[in-house]
Motif scaffolding. Structure first.
Motif, PDB file in Angstrom:
ATOM      1  N   PRO A 172      42.793  56.980  56.504  1.00 32.45           N
ATOM      2  CA  PRO A 172      42.155  57.151  55.187  1.00 32.45           C
ATOM      3  C   PRO A 172      41.198  58.339  55.200  1.00 32.45           C
ATOM      4  O   PRO A 172      40.590  58.655  56.226  1.00 32.45           O
ATOM      5  N   HIS A 173      41.041  58.989  54.069  1.00 37.19           N
ATOM      6  CA  HIS A 173      40.158  60.153  53.978  1.00 37.19           C
ATOM      7  C   HIS A 173      38.702  59.799  54.296  1.00 37.19           C
ATOM      8  O   HIS A 173      37.945  60.643  54.798  1.00 37.19           O
ATOM      9  N   ASP A 174      38.318  58.558  54.003  1.00 42.52           N
ATOM     10  CA  ASP A 174      36.918  58.190  54.241  1.00 42.52           C
ATOM     11  C   ASP A 174      36.701  57.561  55.611  1.00 42.52           C
ATOM     12  O   ASP A 174      35.605  57.084  55.917  1.00 42.52           O
ATOM     13  N   SER A 175      37.717  57.579  56.461  1.00 40.29           N
ATOM     14  CA  SER A 175      37.556  57.048  57.815  1.00 40.29           C
ATOM     15  C   SER A 175      36.812  58.060  58.691  1.00 40.29           C
ATOM     16  O   SER A 175      37.015  59.275  58.550  1.00 40.29           O
ATOM     17  N   PRO A 176      35.958  57.605  59.604  1.00 44.23           N
ATOM     18  CA  PRO A 176      35.298  58.520  60.546  1.00 44.23           C
ATOM     19  C   PRO A 176      36.305  59.331  61.358  1.00 44.23           C
ATOM     20  O   PRO A 176      36.005  60.461  61.779  1.00 44.23           O
ATOM     21  N   HIS A 224      59.478  49.296  54.265  1.00 43.02           N
ATOM     22  CA  HIS A 224      60.722  50.039  54.451  1.00 43.02           C
ATOM     23  C   HIS A 224      60.564  51.510  54.089  1.00 43.02           C
ATOM     24  O   HIS A 224      61.399  52.329  54.462  1.00 43.02           O
ATOM     25  N   GLN A 225      59.514  51.863  53.353  1.00 44.96           N
ATOM     26  CA  GLN A 225      59.384  53.214  52.824  1.00 44.96           C
ATOM     27  C   GLN A 225      58.134  53.913  53.347  1.00 44.96           C
ATOM     28  O   GLN A 225      57.043  53.336  53.371  1.00 44.96           O
ATOM     29  N   LEU A 226      58.293  55.195  53.733  1.00 40.69           N
ATOM     30  CA  LEU A 226      57.154  55.985  54.183  1.00 40.69           C
ATOM     31  C   LEU A 226      56.120  56.168  53.068  1.00 40.69           C
ATOM     32  O   LEU A 226      54.921  56.241  53.331  1.00 40.69           O
ATOM     33  N   VAL A 227      56.604  56.252  51.828  1.00 40.71           N
ATOM     34  CA  VAL A 227      55.675  56.397  50.703  1.00 40.71           C
ATOM     35  C   VAL A 227      54.728  55.208  50.645  1.00 40.71           C
ATOM     36  O   VAL A 227      53.512  55.368  50.441  1.00 40.71           O
ATOM     37  N   THR A 228      55.255  54.019  50.839  1.00 40.81           N
ATOM     38  CA  THR A 228      54.423  52.813  50.807  1.00 40.81           C
ATOM     39  C   THR A 228      53.443  52.800  51.969  1.00 40.81           C
ATOM     40  O   THR A 228      52.275  52.426  51.810  1.00 40.81           O
ATOM     41  N   VAL A 229      53.910  53.225  53.129  1.00 39.50           N
ATOM     42  CA  VAL A 229      53.018  53.320  54.296  1.00 39.50           C
ATOM     43  C   VAL A 229      51.858  54.258  53.985  1.00 39.50           C
ATOM     44  O   VAL A 229      50.685  53.937  54.227  1.00 39.50           O
ATOM     45  N   GLY A 230      52.162  55.425  53.424  1.00 38.87           N
ATOM     46  CA  GLY A 230      51.115  56.391  53.098  1.00 38.87           C
ATOM     47  C   GLY A 230      50.120  55.854  52.090  1.00 38.87           C
ATOM     48  O   GLY A 230      48.906  56.068  52.218  1.00 38.87           O
ATOM     49  N   ARG A 231      50.604  55.148  51.093  1.00 37.55           N
ATOM     50  CA  ARG A 231      49.700  54.600  50.062  1.00 37.55           C
ATOM     51  C   ARG A 231      48.827  53.481  50.632  1.00 37.55           C
ATOM     52  O   ARG A 231      47.660  53.339  50.255  1.00 37.55           O
ATOM     53  N   MET A 232      49.388  52.680  51.528  1.00 37.51           N
ATOM     54  CA  MET A 232      48.579  51.639  52.178  1.00 37.51           C
ATOM     55  C   MET A 232      47.432  52.264  52.966  1.00 37.51           C
ATOM     56  O   MET A 232      46.295  51.804  52.891  1.00 37.51           O
ATOM     57  N   ARG A 248      52.589  66.822  54.646  1.00 40.42           N
ATOM     58  CA  ARG A 248      52.305  67.199  53.250  1.00 40.42           C
ATOM     59  C   ARG A 248      52.428  65.988  52.333  1.00 40.42           C
ATOM     60  O   ARG A 248      51.603  65.783  51.443  1.00 40.42           O
ATOM     61  N   GLN A 249      53.476  65.187  52.554  1.00 40.86           N
ATOM     62  CA  GLN A 249      53.699  64.003  51.737  1.00 40.86           C
ATOM     63  C   GLN A 249      52.538  63.026  51.854  1.00 40.86           C
ATOM     64  O   GLN A 249      52.066  62.474  50.856  1.00 40.86           O
ATOM     65  N   MET A 250      52.053  62.812  53.074  1.00 41.58           N
ATOM     66  CA  MET A 250      50.919  61.899  53.279  1.00 41.58           C
ATOM     67  C   MET A 250      49.671  62.417  52.571  1.00 41.58           C
ATOM     68  O   MET A 250      48.897  61.646  51.979  1.00 41.58           O
ATOM     69  N   GLY A 251      49.471  63.739  52.599  1.00 40.80           N
ATOM     70  CA  GLY A 251      48.331  64.325  51.913  1.00 40.80           C
ATOM     71  C   GLY A 251      48.403  64.125  50.411  1.00 40.80           C
ATOM     72  O   GLY A 251      47.397  63.837  49.750  1.00 40.80           O
ATOM     73  N   GLU A 252      49.603  64.268  49.857  1.00 41.48           N
ATOM     74  CA  GLU A 252      49.789  64.067  48.418  1.00 41.48           C
ATOM     75  C   GLU A 252      49.538  62.617  48.012  1.00 41.48           C
ATOM     76  O   GLU A 252      49.132  62.331  46.881  1.00 41.48           O
ATOM     77  N   LEU A 253      49.750  61.696  48.958  1.00 45.01           N
ATOM     78  CA  LEU A 253      49.530  60.275  48.688  1.00 45.01           C
ATOM     79  C   LEU A 253      48.066  59.870  48.853  1.00 45.01           C
ATOM     80  O   LEU A 253      47.681  58.748  48.529  1.00 45.01           O
ATOM     81  N   GLY A 254      47.247  60.808  49.378  1.00 52.47           N
ATOM     82  CA  GLY A 254      45.818  60.536  49.512  1.00 52.47           C
ATOM     83  C   GLY A 254      45.358  60.185  50.901  1.00 52.47           C
ATOM     84  O   GLY A 254      44.213  59.766  51.096  1.00 52.47           O
ATOM     85  N   ALA A 255      46.227  60.342  51.915  1.00 51.73           N
ATOM     86  CA  ALA A 255      45.859  60.054  53.300  1.00 51.73           C
ATOM     87  C   ALA A 255      45.622  61.367  54.049  1.00 51.73           C
ATOM     88  O   ALA A 255      45.978  62.444  53.561  1.00 51.73           O
ATOM     89  N   LYS A 256      45.041  61.271  55.237  1.00 60.12           N
ATOM     90  CA  LYS A 256      44.729  62.464  56.039  1.00 60.12           C
ATOM     91  C   LYS A 256      45.516  62.405  57.347  1.00 60.12           C
ATOM     92  O   LYS A 256      45.524  61.379  58.036  1.00 60.12           O
ATOM     93  N   CYS A 257      46.178  63.510  57.699  1.00 63.91           N
ATOM     94  CA  CYS A 257      46.924  63.595  58.954  1.00 63.91           C
ATOM     95  C   CYS A 257      46.117  64.375  59.989  1.00 63.91           C
ATOM     96  O   CYS A 257      45.535  65.417  59.672  1.00 63.91           O
TER      97      CYS A 257
END
Length: 296
Positions: A172-176, A224-232, A248-257
């Motif tokens: 998550p973006h707000d994770s340390p 089953h879906q990477l999109v769902t994983v990213g949103r979780m 890039r996909q994870m970033g668009e979903l609001g997560a940080k890689c």
């Protein structure tokens, strides 16, 4: 002896004009050559198609019956010839490809855009399926080629490497952990872990790599879906690890890689086809664009 297309064209030219001189001029051949073709056709079919006198040419009853059939045969021949010519010259055609989700959703769309810009008449069917189904669809002949992780050595599949894909942490973006330059697996697994459901190759690869380092992967959420994983992950339910293709996909979903170490997990990805199968002209053109875009 069977009739051939040259004889068919000769008969139709005469049947249309009812004049051997005009027919030979239309076909740009001599009258003796035209007569020879008509005679060969009549011998092949077993009877006379034309009545010839010094004053006129007419169709026999059998010739009248054969006339519309001959026109349809020639039209079908010409259509088939043109259709194949367009396929060989990449003006028309169709190709089916299977790709694992991480590649299909991220790298494949811009590649297809480049391909479409070059070959606007080629239809491309993309099957977005898990790694194991890519292998299955190729073996069953449902697609001509696929993009997936490198399989075990096989006599049935030919693998052309496109590069290595290394797994990255997704937090998550707000994770340390989001502010770190790199994250260790020990740190990542302090959060609830979210991953794909079995039989996903991503899930299996992670479990096997961690087992070799003495770590058991405990899973809190799966999908089953990477999109769902990213949103979780983006909604603070935990963390994950995905191929870097998905960054890039994870970033668009609001997560940080973030780069992931201890251990680094990577695997080659590439283009797969049946080992003893020659690709169609359209599929070969798509394969060349993929190799040029990814390897380049």
């Amino acid at each position: 002896m069977k009739m051939n297309i040259k004889q068919l064209r000769a008969f139709l030219a005469v049947a249309h004009t009812l004049n051997f001189a005009q027919a030979s001029e239309r076909l740009n051949i001599s009258q003796p050559a035209l007569s020879l073709s008509i005679r060969g056709l009549e011998e092949a079919l077993g009877g006379a198609l034309l009545m010839r006198t010094t004053r006129r040419v007419a169709l026999t009853p059998e010739g009248e019956s054969f006339f519309p059939m001959a026109r349809q045969l020639l039209a079908d021949w010409d259509n088939a010839e043109e259709a194949l010519r367009q396929r060989f010259t990449l003006q028309r055609g169709k190709v089916s490809i299977a790709a694992m989700p991480s590649f299909a959703a991220n790298q494949l769309p811009p590649i297809l855009k480049r391909f479409r810009d070059r070959y606007a008449g080629i239809n491309v069917a993309v099957h977005d399926v898990i790694n194991e189904q890519v292998f299955e669809m190729i073996r069953e002949g449902r697609v001509e080629m696929g993009i997936a992780f490198e399989p075990e050595p096989s006599d049935t599949l030919h693998f052309t490497p496109l590069g290595n894909d290394r797994f990255v942490a997704v937090v998550p973006h707000d994770s340390p952990l989001a502010s770190k330059e790199q994250i260790s697996w020990r740190e990542l697994l302090t959060l609830d872990f979210i991953t794909l459901q079995r039989p996903s190759a991503v899930r299996l690869l992670l479990e096997q790599a961690l087992a070799r380092s003495g770590t058991k992967l405990e899973v809190a959420f799966e999908s089953h879906q990477l999109v769902t994983v990213g949103r979780m992950v983006a909604n603070g339910l935990g963390a994950s690890a995905v191929p870097a293709l998905c960054e890039r996909q994870m970033g668009e979903l609001g997560a940080k890689c973030v780069p992931l170490i201890g251990p680094c997990i990577e695997r080659r990805i590439g283009l797969l086809r049946l080992a003893q199968h020659q690709l169609s002209t359209a599929a070969q053109a798509l394969a060349e664009v993929i190799e040029g875009e990814v390897s380049g």
